[in-house]
Design a protein around this motif. Sequence first.
Motif, PDB file in Angstrom:
ATOM      1  N   VAL A   1       4.240   6.049  -5.165  1.00  0.00           N
ATOM      2  CA  VAL A   1       4.495   6.226  -6.596  1.00  0.00           C
ATOM      3  C   VAL A   1       3.411   7.080  -7.236  1.00  0.00           C
ATOM      4  CG1 VAL A   1       4.696   5.024  -8.811  1.00  0.00           C
ATOM      5  CG2 VAL A   1       5.795   4.071  -6.774  1.00  0.00           C
ATOM      6  N   GLU A   2       2.161   6.855  -6.867  1.00  0.00           N
ATOM      7  CA  GLU A   2       1.066   7.664  -7.417  1.00  0.00           C
ATOM      8  C   GLU A   2       1.246   9.141  -7.047  1.00  0.00           C
ATOM      9  OE1 GLU A   2      -1.345   7.072  -9.407  1.00  0.00           O
ATOM     10  OE2 GLU A   2      -1.939   4.977  -9.335  1.00  0.00           O
ATOM     11  N   LEU A   3       1.600   9.421  -5.804  1.00  0.00           N
ATOM     12  CA  LEU A   3       1.773  10.798  -5.361  1.00  0.00           C
ATOM     13  C   LEU A   3       2.978  11.461  -6.036  1.00  0.00           C
ATOM     14  CD1 LEU A   3       1.009  10.400  -1.538  1.00  0.00           C
ATOM     15  CD2 LEU A   3      -0.415  11.523  -3.261  1.00  0.00           C
ATOM     16  N   LEU A   4       4.084  10.721  -6.145  1.00  0.00           N
ATOM     17  CA  LEU A   4       5.266  11.264  -6.812  1.00  0.00           C
ATOM     18  C   LEU A   4       4.975  11.552  -8.284  1.00  0.00           C
ATOM     19  CD1 LEU A   4       8.090   8.995  -5.333  1.00  0.00           C
ATOM     20  CD2 LEU A   4       7.715  11.427  -4.853  1.00  0.00           C
ATOM     21  N   ALA A   5       4.217  10.673  -8.916  1.00  0.00           N
ATOM     22  CA  ALA A   5       3.874  10.861 -10.325  1.00  0.00           C
ATOM     23  C   ALA A   5       3.027  12.102 -10.529  1.00  0.00           C
ATOM     24  CB  ALA A   5       3.134   9.628 -10.843  1.00  0.00           C
ATOM     25  N   ALA A   6       2.092  12.332  -9.613  1.00  0.00           N
ATOM     26  CA  ALA A   6       1.148  13.440  -9.772  1.00  0.00           C
ATOM     27  C   ALA A   6       1.728  14.790  -9.366  1.00  0.00           C
ATOM     28  CB  ALA A   6      -0.117  13.152  -8.964  1.00  0.00           C
ATOM     29  N   PHE A   7       2.525  14.813  -8.292  1.00  0.00           N
ATOM     30  CA  PHE A   7       2.896  16.099  -7.703  1.00  0.00           C
ATOM     31  C   PHE A   7       4.368  16.481  -7.842  1.00  0.00           C
ATOM     32  CE2 PHE A   7      -0.827  14.639  -5.237  1.00  0.00           C
ATOM     33  CZ  PHE A   7      -1.686  15.691  -5.525  1.00  0.00           C
ATOM     34  N   LEU A   8       5.237  15.532  -8.171  1.00  0.00           N
ATOM     35  CA  LEU A   8       6.658  15.876  -8.237  1.00  0.00           C
ATOM     36  C   LEU A   8       7.253  15.670  -9.626  1.00  0.00           C
ATOM     37  CD1 LEU A   8       9.120  16.833  -6.673  1.00  0.00           C
ATOM     38  CD2 LEU A   8       9.598  14.453  -6.047  1.00  0.00           C
ATOM     39  N   PHE A   9       6.906  14.572 -10.295  1.00  0.00           N
ATOM     40  CA  PHE A   9       7.539  14.251 -11.573  1.00  0.00           C
ATOM     41  C   PHE A   9       6.644  14.512 -12.774  1.00  0.00           C
ATOM     42  CE2 PHE A   9       9.946  11.814  -8.469  1.00  0.00           C
ATOM     43  CZ  PHE A   9      11.250  12.088  -8.852  1.00  0.00           C
ATOM     44  N   ASP A  10       5.414  14.937 -12.548  1.00  0.00           N
ATOM     45  CA  ASP A  10       4.498  15.288 -13.639  1.00  0.00           C
ATOM     46  C   ASP A  10       4.404  14.175 -14.689  1.00  0.00           C
ATOM     47  OD1 ASP A  10       2.676  16.902 -14.975  1.00  0.00           O
ATOM     48  OD2 ASP A  10       4.235  17.861 -16.188  1.00  0.00           O
ATOM     49  N   VAL A  11       4.206  12.951 -14.210  1.00  0.00           N
ATOM     50  CA  VAL A  11       4.057  11.796 -15.091  1.00  0.00           C
ATOM     51  C   VAL A  11       2.565  11.590 -15.353  1.00  0.00           C
ATOM     52  CG1 VAL A  11       4.259   9.270 -15.170  1.00  0.00           C
ATOM     53  CG2 VAL A  11       6.179  10.660 -14.363  1.00  0.00           C
ATOM     54  N   PRO A  12       2.163  11.302 -16.582  1.00  0.00           N
ATOM     55  CA  PRO A  12       0.741  11.073 -16.886  1.00  0.00           C
ATOM     56  C   PRO A  12       0.122  10.047 -15.933  1.00  0.00           C
ATOM     57  CG  PRO A  12       2.002  11.158 -18.911  1.00  0.00           C
ATOM     58  CD  PRO A  12       3.000  11.199 -17.797  1.00  0.00           C
ATOM     59  N   GLN A  13      -1.156  10.246 -15.634  1.00  0.00           N
ATOM     60  CA  GLN A  13      -1.789   9.452 -14.583  1.00  0.00           C
ATOM     61  C   GLN A  13      -1.751   7.951 -14.860  1.00  0.00           C
ATOM     62  OE1 GLN A  13      -5.997  10.160 -13.797  1.00  0.00           O
ATOM     63  NE2 GLN A  13      -5.618   9.920 -11.611  1.00  0.00           N
ATOM     64  N   LYS A  14      -2.062   7.541 -16.081  1.00  0.00           N
ATOM     65  CA  LYS A  14      -2.087   6.111 -16.365  1.00  0.00           C
ATOM     66  C   LYS A  14      -0.686   5.509 -16.292  1.00  0.00           C
ATOM     67  CE  LYS A  14      -6.353   5.746 -19.029  1.00  0.00           C
ATOM     68  NZ  LYS A  14      -6.995   5.284 -20.290  1.00  0.00           N
ATOM     69  N   LEU A  15       0.303   6.233 -16.769  1.00  0.00           N
ATOM     70  CA  LEU A  15       1.675   5.748 -16.664  1.00  0.00           C
ATOM     71  C   LEU A  15       2.074   5.643 -15.198  1.00  0.00           C
ATOM     72  CD1 LEU A  15       4.390   4.921 -17.787  1.00  0.00           C
ATOM     73  CD2 LEU A  15       4.947   7.352 -18.122  1.00  0.00           C
ATOM     74  N   GLY A  16       1.668   6.627 -14.389  1.00  0.00           N
ATOM     75  CA  GLY A  16       1.952   6.563 -12.961  1.00  0.00           C
ATOM     76  C   GLY A  16       1.309   5.359 -12.305  1.00  0.00           C
ATOM     77  N   SER A  17       0.092   5.026 -12.721  1.00  0.00           N
ATOM     78  CA  SER A  17      -0.592   3.863 -12.158  1.00  0.00           C
ATOM     79  C   SER A  17       0.105   2.557 -12.545  1.00  0.00           C
ATOM     80  CB  SER A  17      -2.052   3.833 -12.622  1.00  0.00           C
ATOM     81  OG  SER A  17      -2.767   4.949 -12.112  1.00  0.00           O
ATOM     82  N   LEU A  18       0.571   2.486 -13.784  1.00  0.00           N
ATOM     83  CA  LEU A  18       1.298   1.289 -14.217  1.00  0.00           C
ATOM     84  C   LEU A  18       2.602   1.136 -13.441  1.00  0.00           C
ATOM     85  CD1 LEU A  18       0.839   1.416 -18.107  1.00  0.00           C
ATOM     86  CD2 LEU A  18      -0.459   0.079 -16.434  1.00  0.00           C
ATOM     87  N   LEU A  19       3.315   2.228 -13.228  1.00  0.00           N
ATOM     88  CA  LEU A  19       4.551   2.173 -12.449  1.00  0.00           C
ATOM     89  C   LEU A  19       4.272   1.793 -11.003  1.00  0.00           C
ATOM     90  CD1 LEU A  19       6.304   5.386 -13.829  1.00  0.00           C
ATOM     91  CD2 LEU A  19       6.952   3.009 -14.296  1.00  0.00           C
TER      92      LEU A  19
ATOM     93  N   VAL B   1       0.832  -1.208   0.000  1.00  0.00           N
ATOM     94  CA  VAL B   1       0.000   0.000   0.000  1.00  0.00           C
ATOM     95  C   VAL B   1       0.867   1.259   0.000  1.00  0.00           C
ATOM     96  CG1 VAL B   1      -1.665   1.345   1.338  1.00  0.00           C
ATOM     97  CG2 VAL B   1      -1.962  -1.129   1.103  1.00  0.00           C
ATOM     98  N   ALA B   2       1.901   1.277   0.845  1.00  0.00           N
ATOM     99  CA  ALA B   2       2.777   2.448   0.919  1.00  0.00           C
ATOM    100  C   ALA B   2       3.483   2.700  -0.407  1.00  0.00           C
ATOM    101  CB  ALA B   2       3.806   2.245   2.038  1.00  0.00           C
ATOM    102  N   THR B   3       3.951   1.629  -1.060  1.00  0.00           N
ATOM    103  CA  THR B   3       4.655   1.786  -2.336  1.00  0.00           C
ATOM    104  C   THR B   3       3.730   2.332  -3.413  1.00  0.00           C
ATOM    105  OG1 THR B   3       6.148  -0.048  -1.790  1.00  0.00           O
ATOM    106  CG2 THR B   3       5.980   0.586  -4.107  1.00  0.00           C
ATOM    107  N   ILE B   4       2.547   1.768  -3.526  1.00  0.00           N
ATOM    108  CA  ILE B   4       1.605   2.199  -4.556  1.00  0.00           C
ATOM    109  C   ILE B   4       1.208   3.661  -4.359  1.00  0.00           C
ATOM    110  CG2 ILE B   4      -0.742   1.868  -5.442  1.00  0.00           C
ATOM    111  CD1 ILE B   4      -0.332  -1.137  -4.902  1.00  0.00           C
ATOM    112  N   LEU B   5       0.866   4.022  -3.123  1.00  0.00           N
ATOM    113  CA  LEU B   5       0.476   5.403  -2.850  1.00  0.00           C
ATOM    114  C   LEU B   5       1.630   6.373  -3.094  1.00  0.00           C
ATOM    115  CD1 LEU B   5      -1.683   5.019   0.388  1.00  0.00           C
ATOM    116  CD2 LEU B   5      -2.473   5.425  -1.947  1.00  0.00           C
TER     117      LEU B   5
END
Length: 347
Positions: A118-136, A112-116
């Motif tokens: 990565v999702e937060l880093l994708a959205a707020f720090l690295f500006d990675v598209p949402q679906k790509l962030g979810s796959l990562l 749970v900690a890892t998934i959350l």
Amino acid sequence: MTEGSGADVADSPTLVGSLRSYLPGVAALVCIGFVARFLSDVVPHVNALIAAVAIGILLRNLVGVPDRLSPGAETHKLWLEAGIVLMGARISIETLLDAGAELALVVALGVVATILLVELLAAFLFDVPQKLGSLLAAGAGICGVSAVVGVAGSIRANEEQIAYAAGTILLFDVVTLFVYPAIGEWLGLADRVFGVWAGLTMYSTGPVTAAGFAVSETAGQWATVTKLTRNLLLGGLVAVYSVRYARRGEDRESTVSPAALWASFPKFVIGFFAVMVLTSTALVSSADTTQLTNAYRWLFLFAFAGLGLSVDVADLRETGVRPVALVLTALVLVSVASLVVIQALLG
């Protein structure tokens, strides 16, 4: 002669020809496995499993893999799964039950900690598209490329997003396979601590198993058991992401069926637990257990030879910078925090 028997005769050459197409590649895996075992016997501090992966990587990227070897070489996942099933003979039910509650809690919190994260880093720090962030997040949190592929179907990710996510996860599979054992030795981690740590924080099942057994038999067993526990959560994660994206306007058709959940479930885990239960009874002697142990060790060698042959450095170079930076950040943070917790619980 009946119509059905005629069809059977006609199909036989096709079946034999298909099986023969696998033989050269399987023979190559066996040869690499024997060479790796020989090197580990004659060169100090060389682990056979790591050597098998390294030889495979060198051959793939310096010489190349002929087309006629590809079908057999690609069976390496089958040998890995078969080896994991047979490894159940070395794990006692008592040992698993003693650590069951603690291990399940650590795995659940870690996933749970890892998934959350990565999702937060994708959205707020690295500006990675949402679906790509979810796959990562899926790949880092559950079981590597298998999770990327499993979740991709439920969120309707495109081929480019899948390629970036899979490439990023594969890159870290290769790196952590060699780095984790070195860190474990440098820190002087106990075998059980290292196994649980690797099983909790590394990504794909193959590299986790290889890294664990590179340290010791005990570390390998705990790494594999911990990783299998993570793998069990894949079906649930596919369902969660399906519901999440179905609520968005452009993805209202994203649904997941029981059949899709079953397809994403790692079925070899069932075989692992079945063998574990069977060998805990009087039906299997200690001599049989020894033979099963030798069998899974050889299967792992052949599997990791194939794992090395599957690593194309040129493909890894095409991975985007932001996904790599994102996953690296998450890996460092999760690995450090997890090691502190595991040391406190098991050290």
